[in-house]
Scaffold this motif. Structure first.
Motif, PDB file in Angstrom:
ATOM      1  N   MET A 175     -54.227 -43.477 -26.345  1.00 43.94           N
ATOM      2  CA  MET A 175     -55.492 -44.065 -26.944  1.00 43.94           C
ATOM      3  C   MET A 175     -55.571 -43.587 -28.258  1.00 43.94           C
ATOM      4  SD  MET A 175     -59.415 -43.906 -25.994  1.00 43.94           S
ATOM      5  CE  MET A 175     -59.724 -45.555 -25.016  1.00 43.94           C
ATOM      6  N   GLY A 176     -55.187 -42.433 -28.739  1.00 44.34           N
ATOM      7  CA  GLY A 176     -55.426 -41.802 -30.076  1.00 44.34           C
ATOM      8  C   GLY A 176     -56.878 -40.855 -29.900  1.00 44.34           C
ATOM      9  N   PHE A 177     -57.316 -40.556 -30.924  1.00 42.81           N
ATOM     10  CA  PHE A 177     -58.218 -39.468 -31.076  1.00 42.81           C
ATOM     11  C   PHE A 177     -59.728 -40.236 -30.733  1.00 42.81           C
ATOM     12  CE2 PHE A 177     -61.055 -36.477 -33.216  1.00 42.81           C
ATOM     13  CZ  PHE A 177     -60.570 -35.283 -32.846  1.00 42.81           C
ATOM     14  N   VAL A 178     -60.569 -39.482 -29.978  1.00 51.11           N
ATOM     15  CA  VAL A 178     -61.749 -40.137 -29.485  1.00 51.11           C
ATOM     16  C   VAL A 178     -63.104 -39.188 -29.829  1.00 51.11           C
ATOM     17  CG1 VAL A 178     -63.088 -40.886 -27.479  1.00 51.11           C
ATOM     18  CG2 VAL A 178     -60.820 -41.416 -27.566  1.00 51.11           C
ATOM     19  N   LEU A 179     -63.929 -39.758 -30.481  1.00 52.50           N
ATOM     20  CA  LEU A 179     -65.274 -39.007 -30.512  1.00 52.50           C
ATOM     21  C   LEU A 179     -66.252 -39.573 -29.421  1.00 52.50           C
ATOM     22  CD1 LEU A 179     -67.124 -37.339 -32.447  1.00 52.50           C
ATOM     23  CD2 LEU A 179     -67.679 -39.285 -33.644  1.00 52.50           C
ATOM     24  N   ALA A 180     -66.830 -38.650 -28.854  1.00 50.34           N
ATOM     25  CA  ALA A 180     -68.134 -38.942 -27.897  1.00 50.34           C
ATOM     26  C   ALA A 180     -69.281 -38.318 -28.368  1.00 50.34           C
ATOM     27  CB  ALA A 180     -67.490 -38.316 -26.436  1.00 50.34           C
ATOM     28  N   LEU A 181     -70.178 -39.187 -28.272  1.00 51.38           N
ATOM     29  CA  LEU A 181     -71.702 -38.638 -28.396  1.00 51.38           C
ATOM     30  C   LEU A 181     -72.540 -38.963 -27.707  1.00 51.38           C
ATOM     31  CD1 LEU A 181     -71.757 -40.638 -31.926  1.00 51.38           C
ATOM     32  CD2 LEU A 181     -71.001 -38.361 -31.706  1.00 51.38           C
ATOM     33  N   GLU A 182     -73.496 -37.927 -26.969  1.00 52.26           N
ATOM     34  CA  GLU A 182     -74.521 -37.968 -26.098  1.00 52.26           C
ATOM     35  C   GLU A 182     -75.863 -37.938 -27.060  1.00 52.26           C
ATOM     36  OE1 GLU A 182     -77.370 -38.048 -23.824  1.00 52.26           O
ATOM     37  OE2 GLU A 182     -75.454 -38.009 -22.594  1.00 52.26           O
ATOM     38  N   ALA A 223     -59.933 -43.148 -33.409  1.00 57.67           N
ATOM     39  CA  ALA A 223     -59.431 -44.372 -32.983  1.00 57.67           C
ATOM     40  C   ALA A 223     -60.599 -45.105 -32.083  1.00 57.67           C
ATOM     41  CB  ALA A 223     -58.268 -43.944 -32.158  1.00 57.67           C
ATOM     42  N   ALA A 224     -61.469 -44.101 -31.353  1.00 60.43           N
ATOM     43  CA  ALA A 224     -62.653 -44.762 -30.602  1.00 60.43           C
ATOM     44  C   ALA A 224     -63.620 -43.999 -30.753  1.00 60.43           C
ATOM     45  CB  ALA A 224     -61.938 -45.155 -29.174  1.00 60.43           C
ATOM     46  N   ILE A 225     -64.606 -44.494 -30.539  1.00 68.97           N
ATOM     47  CA  ILE A 225     -66.102 -43.903 -30.348  1.00 68.97           C
ATOM     48  C   ILE A 225     -66.752 -44.202 -29.173  1.00 68.97           C
ATOM     49  CG2 ILE A 225     -68.323 -43.571 -31.511  1.00 68.97           C
ATOM     50  CD1 ILE A 225     -66.958 -44.133 -34.033  1.00 68.97           C
ATOM     51  N   ALA A 226     -67.100 -43.222 -28.348  1.00 71.29           N
ATOM     52  CA  ALA A 226     -67.921 -43.614 -27.114  1.00 71.29           C
ATOM     53  C   ALA A 226     -69.480 -43.072 -27.316  1.00 71.29           C
ATOM     54  CB  ALA A 226     -67.484 -42.655 -25.592  1.00 71.29           C
ATOM     55  N   VAL A 227     -70.387 -43.604 -27.169  1.00 71.10           N
ATOM     56  CA  VAL A 227     -71.899 -43.294 -27.106  1.00 71.10           C
ATOM     57  C   VAL A 227     -72.701 -43.513 -25.996  1.00 71.10           C
ATOM     58  CG1 VAL A 227     -73.730 -43.550 -28.648  1.00 71.10           C
ATOM     59  CG2 VAL A 227     -71.720 -44.008 -29.642  1.00 71.10           C
ATOM     60  N   THR A 239     -68.230 -30.971 -35.544  1.00 71.75           N
ATOM     61  CA  THR A 239     -67.290 -31.139 -34.461  1.00 71.75           C
ATOM     62  C   THR A 239     -65.886 -31.436 -34.801  1.00 71.75           C
ATOM     63  OG1 THR A 239     -69.364 -31.772 -33.164  1.00 71.75           O
ATOM     64  CG2 THR A 239     -67.008 -32.273 -32.223  1.00 71.75           C
ATOM     65  N   LEU A 240     -65.963 -32.434 -35.834  1.00 72.03           N
ATOM     66  CA  LEU A 240     -64.869 -32.923 -36.222  1.00 72.03           C
ATOM     67  C   LEU A 240     -63.895 -31.750 -37.155  1.00 72.03           C
ATOM     68  CD1 LEU A 240     -65.416 -36.732 -37.382  1.00 72.03           C
ATOM     69  CD2 LEU A 240     -63.969 -35.671 -35.477  1.00 72.03           C
ATOM     70  N   ALA A 241     -64.555 -31.053 -37.791  1.00 72.32           N
ATOM     71  CA  ALA A 241     -64.022 -29.727 -38.688  1.00 72.32           C
ATOM     72  C   ALA A 241     -63.636 -29.018 -37.474  1.00 72.32           C
ATOM     73  CB  ALA A 241     -65.104 -29.198 -39.516  1.00 72.32           C
ATOM     74  N   GLU A 242     -64.223 -28.572 -36.540  1.00 78.20           N
ATOM     75  CA  GLU A 242     -63.737 -27.644 -35.453  1.00 78.20           C
ATOM     76  C   GLU A 242     -62.601 -28.155 -34.930  1.00 78.20           C
ATOM     77  OE1 GLU A 242     -65.314 -25.774 -31.431  1.00 78.20           O
ATOM     78  OE2 GLU A 242     -66.674 -25.947 -33.099  1.00 78.20           O
ATOM     79  N   SER A 243     -62.399 -29.423 -34.738  1.00 85.58           N
ATOM     80  CA  SER A 243     -61.223 -29.945 -33.957  1.00 85.58           C
ATOM     81  C   SER A 243     -59.858 -30.187 -35.086  1.00 85.58           C
ATOM     82  CB  SER A 243     -61.712 -31.319 -33.384  1.00 85.58           C
ATOM     83  OG  SER A 243     -61.809 -32.419 -34.489  1.00 85.58           O
ATOM     84  N   GLY A 244     -60.233 -29.927 -36.276  1.00 83.93           N
ATOM     85  CA  GLY A 244     -59.091 -30.082 -37.158  1.00 83.93           C
ATOM     86  C   GLY A 244     -58.731 -31.654 -37.616  1.00 83.93           C
ATOM     87  N   ALA A 245     -59.640 -32.420 -37.226  1.00 85.18           N
ATOM     88  CA  ALA A 245     -59.693 -33.807 -37.573  1.00 85.18           C
ATOM     89  C   ALA A 245     -60.526 -34.340 -38.443  1.00 85.18           C
ATOM     90  CB  ALA A 245     -59.771 -34.724 -36.156  1.00 85.18           C
TER      91      ALA A 245
END
Length: 71
Positions: free
Chosen positions: A1-8, A59-63, A47-53
Motif C-alpha cells: 500500500m505504501g506509506f500510511v498516515l493515521a490520525l485519531e 500514499a494513504a491517510i486514515a482518519v 510524527t512524519l519527521a520522527e518517521s523519516g518521511a
C-alpha cells in the motif's frame, strides 16, 4: 500500500501514527486541552519527521473523527 498516515481526533487526546508496515515507524499523542498543544498539523509534522518521511511520501491517510476511538 505504501506509506500510511493515521490520525485519531475523536477525543481529547489527538494522535498520529505513520509507517509502511504492520507497525508504525513513529507515533505521537497530545491532549488538545494541553497548553503546549499547537494543533493537529504540528502533531502530524512531528510524527512524519520522527518517521523519516515527508508529506510527499504519504500514499494513504486514515482518519477517525468519532464518535469513539480508532480500533
Amino acid at each position: 500500500m505504501g506509506f500510511v498516515l493515521a490520525l485519531e481526533a475523536s477525543s481529547r487526546t489527538y494522535a498520529a501514527a505513520a509507517g509502511d508496515g504492520e507497525r508504525p515507524r513513529a507515533q505521537r499523542a497530545s491532549r488538545r486541552d494541553d497548553p503546549a498543544f499547537t494543533g493537529l498539523g504540528d502533531l502530524v509534522a512531528q510524527t512524519l519527521a520522527e518517521s523519516g518521511a515527508a508529506f510527499r511520501d504519504i500514499a494513504a491517510i486514515a482518519v477517525d473523527i468519532g464518535p469513539g476511538g480508532l480500533s
